[in-house]
Design a protein around this motif. Structure first.
Motif: not given
Length: 105
Positions: A92-105
């Motif tokens: 997995w890559d840990f990437v900060p992003a705007e928004g909540t509960n965002l999981v991108v595979c």
């Protein structure tokens, strides 16, 4: 002259004994997903369980100490570099992003 070679095939043993022990199997994962920790730590332990990866393998692959990994379960929080390394080891890559509960595979 050509030599004749005879190959003898031994039958498989019918039962296991001390001289012929049963082959060892890898035990299923004993890693559990802790409650009450942050979502990224839950993700790490869930992936470790699914991939049947041990703490020692994560330590060797990510260079995060085994003691630190175990402390994340109850009392410590991981820093950004440590959680990135551990999640990177399990794919997995840990990437900060705007928004909540965002999981991108």
């Amino acid at each position: 002259m050509a030599a004749i070679v005879t190959i003898v095939v031994m039958p498989a043993p019918l039962k296991y004994s001390r001289r012929n022990p049963e082959p060892r199997r890898r035990r299923p994962s004993t890693v559990t997903v802790p409650e009450g920790v942050s979502p990224h730590v839950k993700l790490l332990f869930a992936e470790m369980r699914q991939l049947n990866v041990t703490y020692d393998e994560v330590e060797e692959g990510s260079r995060v100490r085994r003691a630190a990994l175990k402390a994340w379960r109850h009392k410590n929080r991981p820093n950004l570099g440590s959680i990135e390394a551990a999640l990177g080891f399990v794919g997995w890559d840990f990437v900060p992003a705007e928004g909540t509960n965002l999981v991108v595979c």
